[in-house]
Design a protein around this motif. Structure first.
Motif: not given
Ligand code: ZN
Length: 430
Positions: A314-317, A321-322, A394-400
């Motif tokens: 989740x992008x703070x700016x 989009x989410x 399907x999984x993953x660590x979140x990235x920006x």
């Protein structure tokens, strides 16, 4: 050394797919894993630690389980490649203002994140050998800053900050020297010097660009990590670390780490998830243990796969989009990726299984679902299921900034992911 220092070293040693595979290979060797050649006959027994390489860019490591020929496989899958630039043949473009290299875009990088950074070159070259069909393949890494892709000054395009369409062929060519280098083949020359060979013996090469900036922990609270290639090398590192930690403890199931190549271009190569490469290896394990096709089918039916590829944090700016209720935070733990149209292999059964693993490991687990008006990407999981009808998530660590030249992830999420993966590999002690 802390886990995060180790991750940083791993990322810095892996500038492109071939080097990522090599970094994995070296770590496996150090922990007693032995190489198996697909052309040779195999002999396996429970507890054996082995690995297979494909194309020098994909690695498949496993620890043979104690459960016999029909023992299920506990698989973690990830990918070695990252979006970027590949150097074309006949790459040299000398001119009045310097010598540029002709490149081709690999996968889907965010192009403008590659401007104005010192860049290195890494990959492999093919040397002439006595057997024409088997050239001598050698890894090459020209780590010193060799290139830059200079952006146009704002004075020539005052609207640049209102959006600037880029041409891959015109705007993105890197400069290797201010000299007009007409006389030498600079790439062959540099590679030959490093390898101590004659430049004329280099028949071909597969070389990519990489940012020279090292992986760095960032933040007043040291909570973030910035690096190139976090997608998907952070997940490769997590899977590998968990496998190496658990490899010497006997397990009923056969534990497998599958690091594929070419996920970023659709997995359609012989070393990609769309090929039978993993299936062939798993089948050989079953056969080597005295099993037949029915043992293999039983093993597959009992198996579980974690397809580990980073998710969008989740992008703070850009909250709009989410998805309003399923937007994983950096620092909130690994997340399960869900798609109603089955772009991910996750279903309620497999997501529950992964959540239960996280719970046992004492780490939080988040959920990612695309905003319903955006298409989202694909990954390894459901491509692999076209080859093997595996249960899995399907999984993953979140990235920006996924596919930026420099991505951002969370220190906590990486630690939590490694714990969850180690728990997964330790679920069925013998
Ligand atoms: Zn990825």
């Amino acid at each position: 050394m802390t886990l995060i220092d180790d991750l940083c070293n791993f990322l810095d040693s892996s500038p492109v797919n071939f080097w990522a595979a090599e970094t994995v290979r070296l770590r496996l060797e150090k922990q007693g894993f032995e190489h198996l050649d697909m052309r040779a006959t195999w002999a396996l027994k429970p507890g054996d630690k082995r690995y297979v390489m494909a194309n020098g860019s994909a690695v498949f490591a496993f620890v043979v389980g104690d459960g016999g020929a029909a023992a299920p496989f506990d698989i973690i899958a990830a990918h070695s490649d990252s979006p970027g630039f590949r150097i074309k043949p006949h790459c040299q473009m000398p001119g009045e203002a310097g010598t540029r290299l002709n490149t081709e875009v690999y996968g889907g990088p965010i192009l403008y994140t590659w401007f104005d950074r010192p860049l290195g070159i890494a990959g492999r070259v093919a040397l002439r050998s006595d057997d024409p069909l088997h050239p001598d393949m050698r890894l090459v890494r020209l780590a010193k800053p060799l290139l830059v892709i200079p952006h146009l000054a704002i004075h020539f395009n005052r609207q640049v900050n209102e959006g600037n369409k880029l041409s891959k062929q015109k705007d993105m060519l890197p400069v290797i020297a201010l000299e007009q280098q007409n006389s030498v083949d600079v790439i062959r020359e540099l590679a030959a010097i490093q390898l101590g060979v004659d430049p004329d013996d280099i028949l071909d090469y597969e070389l990519g660009l990489n940012i020279c900036q090292k992986a760095t922990v960032v933040g007043d609270d040291n909570s973030m990590i910035c690096s190139g290639r976090l997608d998907d090398l952070s997940m490769v590192h997590a899977g590998l670390t968990a496998l190496l930690e658990s490899a010497d403890a006997p397990s009923v199931h056969t534990r497998v780490l599958a690091v594929f190549d070419n996920e970023e271009t659709g997995s359609g190569t012989k070393q990609g998830a769309h090929s039978p490469v993993l299936r062939n290896i798993l089948q050989r394990i079953t056969l080597c243990l005295g099993g037949d096709e029915s043992h293999f089918m039983r093993a597959i039916a009992g198996s579980f796969m974690i397809s580990a590829d980073n998710a969008h944090g989740f992008h703070p700016n850009y909250p709009e989009k989410y998805d309003p209720t399923n937007h994983p935070l950096l620092g909130g733990g690994p997340c399960v990726k869900i798609n109603a149209n089955c772009k991910y292999m996750t279903d309620a059964d497999s997501s529950a299984a992964f959540m239960a693993v996280c719970e046992r490991a004492g780490v939080p687990c988040q959920t990612f679902v695309n905003h319903s008006d955006s298409a989202g990407g694909s990954t390894l999981g459901n491509i692999l299921t076209s080859q093997l009808p595996l249960r899995g998530v399907d999984m993953g660590a979140p990235v920006w900034a996924m596919h930026s030249a420099c991505e951002t992830a969370s220190v906590f999420d990486h630690e939590a992911t490694v714990k969850a993966f180690a728990e997964f590999y330790n679920l069925y002690p013998a």
